[in-house]
Enzyme design. Structure first.
Site, PDB file in Angstrom:
ATOM      1  N   ARG A   1       6.327  -6.341  -3.093  1.00  0.00           N
ATOM      2  CA  ARG A   1       4.853  -5.732  -3.216  1.00  0.00           C
ATOM      3  C   ARG A   1       4.854  -5.005  -3.265  1.00  0.00           C
ATOM      4  O   ARG A   1       3.838  -4.254  -4.261  1.00  0.00           O
ATOM      5  CB  ARG A   1       4.152  -6.583  -1.697  1.00  0.00           C
TER       6      ARG A   1
ATOM      7  N   ARG B   1       7.958  -7.642  -8.106  1.00  0.00           N
ATOM      8  CA  ARG B   1       7.332  -8.563  -8.785  1.00  0.00           C
ATOM      9  C   ARG B   1       6.673  -8.952  -9.531  1.00  0.00           C
ATOM     10  O   ARG B   1       6.403  -9.596 -10.429  1.00  0.00           O
ATOM     11  CB  ARG B   1       6.007  -9.245  -7.248  1.00  0.00           C
TER      12      ARG B   1
ATOM     13  N   HIS C   1       6.616 -10.108  -1.833  1.00  0.00           N
ATOM     14  CA  HIS C   1       6.853  -9.778  -0.097  1.00  0.00           C
ATOM     15  C   HIS C   1       7.831  -9.806   0.787  1.00  0.00           C
ATOM     16  O   HIS C   1       8.572 -10.117   1.856  1.00  0.00           O
ATOM     17  CB  HIS C   1       6.037 -10.633   0.416  1.00  0.00           C
TER      18      HIS C   1
ATOM     19  N   ASP D   1       0.019  -5.965   5.606  1.00  0.00           N
ATOM     20  CA  ASP D   1       0.043  -7.328   5.829  1.00  0.00           C
ATOM     21  C   ASP D   1       0.508  -7.838   7.433  1.00  0.00           C
ATOM     22  O   ASP D   1      -0.357  -8.479   7.756  1.00  0.00           O
ATOM     23  CB  ASP D   1       0.405  -7.916   4.645  1.00  0.00           C
TER      24      ASP D   1
ATOM     25  N   GLU E   1       2.952 -25.031   0.358  1.00  0.00           N
ATOM     26  CA  GLU E   1       4.077 -24.916  -0.082  1.00  0.00           C
ATOM     27  C   GLU E   1       4.920 -26.492  -0.296  1.00  0.00           C
ATOM     28  O   GLU E   1       5.534 -26.039  -0.748  1.00  0.00           O
ATOM     29  CB  GLU E   1       4.660 -23.686   0.777  1.00  0.00           C
TER      30      GLU E   1
END
Lengths: 312, 277
Positions: free
Chosen positions: A165, A8, A107, A115, A56
């Site tokens: 991530r 990322r 991610h 997470d 989104e």
């Protein structure tokens, strides 16, 4: 020590570098610019950056409208939200009209480890692969990411780009000539081929080295483009090595393993083993520990290779 | 151009009637399609394409044109009729609605049909597309307008309100949206299926410049758009009160005509009423 970076971060840098030479693309974000790293672009090009908030579906619809008006949008959020919350927006308003859009998401897979499953996208590649007109890519390190983002910008059509991530090792060097739809050969061998995508490359190379020490001749193919699949490379590997293991940070249903299986069964059936998440949700935990617990570690890859060779 | 507004309105009313005839004909020939919501939207679409919008049949994709998104895509016979009567393609194309190899897909496909600015059909999404187009218009300092038509039933989709927020954030006064407020959806009255009232207050609270008109009165439609063009820094919503199936008495206000084609007898009756024989 090996150098590592998140892909990322490489994406954020790529947008910044490409933004300076190409004025026609814009970036849309859904309140996670710090995380997807689009904030790098936002700071230098505020007039080409659109913060759409935690919405989104609208983010993707707006991007479609911008593409219909001649801009090339890079749309960022997390992979779970793009591929599932905004799926129909992508399918009907981007892929169906074959718009020139770049869905660039962070991610991917188990990389957002702690997470937990709500943020771990393990089905996204299968979903995206099933949509007509869609190109699906997960680059394998930071260097490939920059080249893949540039290639996606060059290509006219919808592209799904999936990033990590967590940090992953830098494996390629700047001489890499990245092409959409092409596999990259890492090790040449003729007992078995390991085909890998994205963050699994370093784990696959680790497994391959151990197998070689055991006297097994291993071929390693990195397959960053899931769709269109480099069928030529798959079939050549099938012909020359007679056994294949696929390795992906994704459910084994519908992703790289399935794509390779479809190609083999229709053209050249040979033994195949799929290393991936076994049709289950994972849990919170450090990324590397999750890989071990959910069957994606180097030792799982080695075991699959030994098993598939025994099936020849 | 007609010399007076009265003549203009008369001309547009005639055109709207012609549109209704073509809508009934194409749905009858296809034996499939959505007459109710096409007929309720007819007067607005007529005013747009035959008076308000700047489009070029010789160059359908030219950059500075006004754009129209039919977010309630199932009503597409209305846009198919408008584009044909405007001259984007021959009227004969209308005979191919929903047939194999047709430019006229069951819901609009922008890559198949010249003059169509957006694919649509899955409800709730067209306003977002309009926001995207309007943002590009602002970025490039163009003075074109983006016209969007949504349905009242369609306003049950959450994405409509996401788009409403975004249009307010960017002060997109170049969006002029209509709600074709015909009170009906597939399963019955909007008020019963899932109430959206208070509707005008919703748009006002999202900071849109909001007007309410009779959506079958061409003078009111034109006046509302002209006013919207004058009001700056806010996106525009024109709530147009309409009658589903307008113009064909036995289709009016009947949910059953949302997605049903007339049989031979009903077809003759409808054309008689519209004077289209």
């Amino acid at each position: 020590m090996r150098q590592e970076m998140t892909t990322r971060e490489a994406y954020g840098q790529a947008l910044l570098e490409l933004g300076r030479i190409n004025e026609n693309f814009v970036v849309l974000e859904a309140d996670i610019a710090k995380s997807t790293r689009t904030e790098l672009f936002a700071k230098e090009f505020p007039e080409r950056f659109f913060q759409m908030g935690i919405a989104e579906q609208n983010e993707f619809g707006v991007a479609a409208g911008m593409a219909m008006s001649g801009k090339i949008p890079f749309i960022s959020t997390y992979a779970v939200f793009a591929s599932m919350r905004a799926l129909e927006q992508i399918r009907t308003f981007m892929a169906y009209p074959n718009l020139n859009v770049k869905i660039a998401v962070s991610h991917g897979g188990l990389t957002p480890g702690n997470d937990g499953p709500t943020h771990q996208a393990i089905e996204d590649m299968a979903i995206m692969r099933s949509i007509p007109n869609m190109t699906v890519v997960m680059p394998s390190d930071g260097i490939m990411t920059k080249k893949a983002v540039a290639a996606a910008l060059e290509y006219n059509g919808p592209v799904y780009l999936r990033f990590t991530r967590d940090e992953i090792p830098i494996i390629y060097d700047n001489n890499l000539e990245f092409k959409l739809g092409r596999a990259f050969l890492h090790m040449e061998g003729n007992d078995v081929t390991l085909i890998t995508i994205g963050d699994m490359l370093s784990h696959t190379l680790h497994a391959a080295r151990i197998l070689v020490e055991e006297g097994i001749s291993v071929r390693v193919l990195d397959m960053p483009t899931l769709k269109p699949l480099d069928q030529e490379a798959v079939l050549l590997a099938a012909q020359e090595t007679g056994a294949i293991v696929t390795v992906e940070d994704h459910t084994i249903l519908g992703g790289l393993g399935s794509a390779v299986a479809e190609t083999l069964v229709e053209n050249m059936p040979i033994p195949l083993k799929r290393v991936g998440i076994k049709d289950t949700f994972a849990e919170s935990g450090p990324y590397h520990q999750l890989l071990k617990k959910y069957g994606l570690s180097s030792s799982h890859i080695q075991a699959a290779a030994r098993q598939v060779i025994s099936m020849k | 151009m007609p010399s007076t507004k009265t003549e203009l309105i008369k001309k547009l009313e005639k055109k709207a009637n012609q549109m209704r005839v073509e809508i009934i004909k194409m749905i009858y020939k296809a034996q499939s399609g959505h007459p109710g919501g096409a007929l309720s939207a007819t007067d607005i679409v007529t005013a747009l394409y035959f008076h308000l919008m700047n489009v070029d049949t010789a160059n359908p994709t030219y950059q500075d044109r006004d754009r129209f998104i039919l977010s309630k895509g199932h009503a597409c016979p209305v846009i198919y009729a408008a584009l044909a009567l405007k001259g984007f393609y021959p009227l004969a194309v209308l005979d191919t609605l929903r047939a194999l190899d047709s430019k006229l897909q069951g819901h609009p496909d922008m890559n198949k049909l010249p003059g169509l600015d957006s694919t649509s059909g899955s409800l709730g999404q067209g306003l977002s597309v309009g926001v995207g187009m309007a943002l590009v218009g602002k970025m490039e300092q163009k003075d074109y307008h983006i016209y969007v038509m949504i349905g009242d039933g369609e306003s049950q989709e959450g994405q409509i309100w996401e788009a409403a927020m975004a249009a307010n954030k960017y002060k997109l006064d170049n969006i002029i949206a209509f709600t074709d407020f015909n009170r009906l959806q597939v399963d019955g009255f909007v008020d019963e299926v899932m109430p959206i009232a208070p509707y005008k207050e919703k748009w006002e609270s999202f900071n849109w410049h909001t007007q309410e008109i009779n959506g079958h009165n061409l003078t009111e439609i034109i006046n509302a758009v002209e006013l919207a063009r004058e009001v700056k820094d806010k996106p525009h919503m024109i709530i147009a009160h309409t009658v589903k199936g307008k113009g064909v008495s036995f289709m009016e206000n009947m949910a059953v005509w949302h997605g049903r084609a007339p049989n031979a007898q009903e077809y003759e009756l409808a054309l008689q009423e519209l004077g289209g024989n």
